[in-house]
Motif scaffolding. Structure first.
Motif, short mmCIF file in Angstrom:
data_model
loop_
_atom_site.label_atom_id
_atom_site.label_comp_id
_atom_site.label_asym_id
_atom_site.label_seq_id
_atom_site.Cartn_x
_atom_site.Cartn_y
_atom_site.Cartn_z
N VAL A 23 5.31 -3.01 -7.64
CA VAL A 23 5.88 -2.62 -6.37
C VAL A 23 7.32 -2.11 -6.22
CG1 VAL A 23 5.91 -3.36 -3.82
CG2 VAL A 23 3.89 -3.96 -5.28
N ALA A 44 0.81 -1.10 -0.03
CA ALA A 44 0.13 0.09 0.01
C ALA A 44 0.88 1.19 0.11
CB ALA A 44 -0.96 0.17 1.08
N TRP A 45 1.89 1.23 0.68
CA TRP A 45 2.97 2.26 0.88
C TRP A 45 3.53 2.67 -0.48
CZ3 TRP A 45 3.43 6.24 4.42
CH2 TRP A 45 4.59 7.01 4.23
N ARG A 46 4.08 1.54 -0.90
CA ARG A 46 4.74 1.67 -2.34
C ARG A 46 4.11 2.22 -3.36
NH1 ARG A 46 9.06 -3.14 -1.74
NH2 ARG A 46 10.29 -2.30 -0.06
N ILE A 47 2.66 1.68 -3.47
CA ILE A 47 1.95 1.87 -4.89
C ILE A 47 1.30 3.17 -4.69
CG2 ILE A 47 1.59 -0.44 -5.40
CD1 ILE A 47 -1.23 -0.23 -4.43
N GLY A 48 1.02 3.78 -3.48
CA GLY A 48 0.41 5.14 -3.15
C GLY A 48 -0.76 5.25 -3.90
N GLY A 94 -3.43 2.68 -3.20
CA GLY A 94 -2.51 2.62 -1.97
C GLY A 94 -3.27 2.92 -0.75
#
Length: 312
Positions: A309, A256-260, A264
């Motif tokens: 990711v 979630a943090w990486r795809i934003g 995300g």
């Protein structure tokens, strides 16, 4: 089979990404508005007393808790949608829909777990997107004001929260707890079960029989789960199994943090809801919770690949 529930998610995300994801979010919002409306109709005593509305007419355990948790998630997603809305002319309508759902959640749904999830989802949103602009400050002040009004006005919410604190104090001192505090008893007994076989656990599907053996004469003797997935999985498959569970759940938050972006945020809020819900309910053990979460997880995860990711 409940250990394989994430296989269901693989089937759901196999369809790939597309316009269906946005439509699914809109359908989810409409469903939340529908559910909130049923709570209001029940408050006005005009909701028909038929089986399809039974979970709105009275508290019925996990199904009622699920409805409240889904309202909390929908409200969290709506909060993000409001702040990312390109056409501000329709912002007022989103705000009304958001408040319509939140009022039903805080005043009528009667779930401490869902209320806690809602607060944490809002905090997650503010931590990620808060800036020192006047608009961000107004959003934060509005959120604090809303919680203050809910605490003052919702006597049932306040009494349940205070009752929880009183039960914790009573249990820690070896005194009698209320029926609402019975989970503390379950946690205590399950912890003793874990201490017997901490690394490998007692085996899959052994918790009910093991618990009855350790809880003879207690109020919770006949319960089927400890209402805590962390303790449940540790008791059955040990600390090794718990590590696997945490790896899956923390991976959801990492992705979630990486795809934003919107996907995300949707995934991050679902990840928080699952991890917090797992502290007080059988989020994966009970398909009543597990299947809806797999459906919702498919919305942000469909179309996401390992290379996506890594590239972020």
């Amino acid at each position: 089979m409940h250990y394989q529930i994430y296989i269901v998610l693989l089937f759901f995300i196999s369809v790939g990404s597309g316009d269906w994801q946005r439509r699914a979010v809109n359908v989810f919002f409409v469903g939340a508005l529908y559910a909130a409306t049923l709570y209001y109709l029940n408050l006005l005593q005009v909701l028909p007393k038929i089986e399809i509305f039974a979970n709105y007419l009275a508290y019925r355990g996990n199904k009622s808790i699920l409805l409240a948790i889904l309202l909390a998630i929908a409200a969290g997603w709506m909060l993000y949608e409001m702040t990312s809305l390109a056409d501000r002319r329709w912002l007022w309508l989103r705000v009304v829909a958001f408040l319509y759902i939140v009022i039903a959640l805080l005043f009528l749904a009667k779930s401490r777990t869902a209320n806690l999830i809602f607060v944490l989802l809002c905090l997650l949103f503010f931590l990620k997107y808060f800036t020192m602009s006047w608009r961000s400050v107004l959003w934060l002040l509005g959120f604090v004001l809303m919680l203050a009004v809910a605490w003052i006005s919702a006597s049932d919410l306040r009494q349940r929260a205070i009752g929880t604190i009183n039960d914790i104090n009573a249990f820690s001192q070896g005194q009698q707890i209320s029926e609402d505090g019975i989970r503390l008893e379950m946690y205590s007994v399950t912890t003793k079960m874990i201490a017997e076989k901490p690394w490998t656990g007692h085996g899959i599907a052994t918790w009910p029989s093991q618990y009855q053996k350790h809880a003879k004469g207690l109020l919770s003797e006949k319960t089927r789960t400890p209402h805590n997935d962390y303790l449940f999985y540790t008791a059955e498959i040990g600390l090794i199994g718990l590590a696997a569970l945490l790896w899956i759940w923390l991976t959801q938050l990492t992705v979630a943090w990486r795809i934003g972006g919107a996907h995300g945020m949707w995934l991050g809020m679902l990840g928080v809801a699952i991890m917090v819900g797992g502290m007080f309910n059988a989020i994966l053990r009970d398909a009543v919770f597990g299947m809806p979460f797999m459906i919702l997880l498919a919305i942000p995860l469909a179309g996401v690949t390992r290379s996506d990711v890594r590239a972020v």
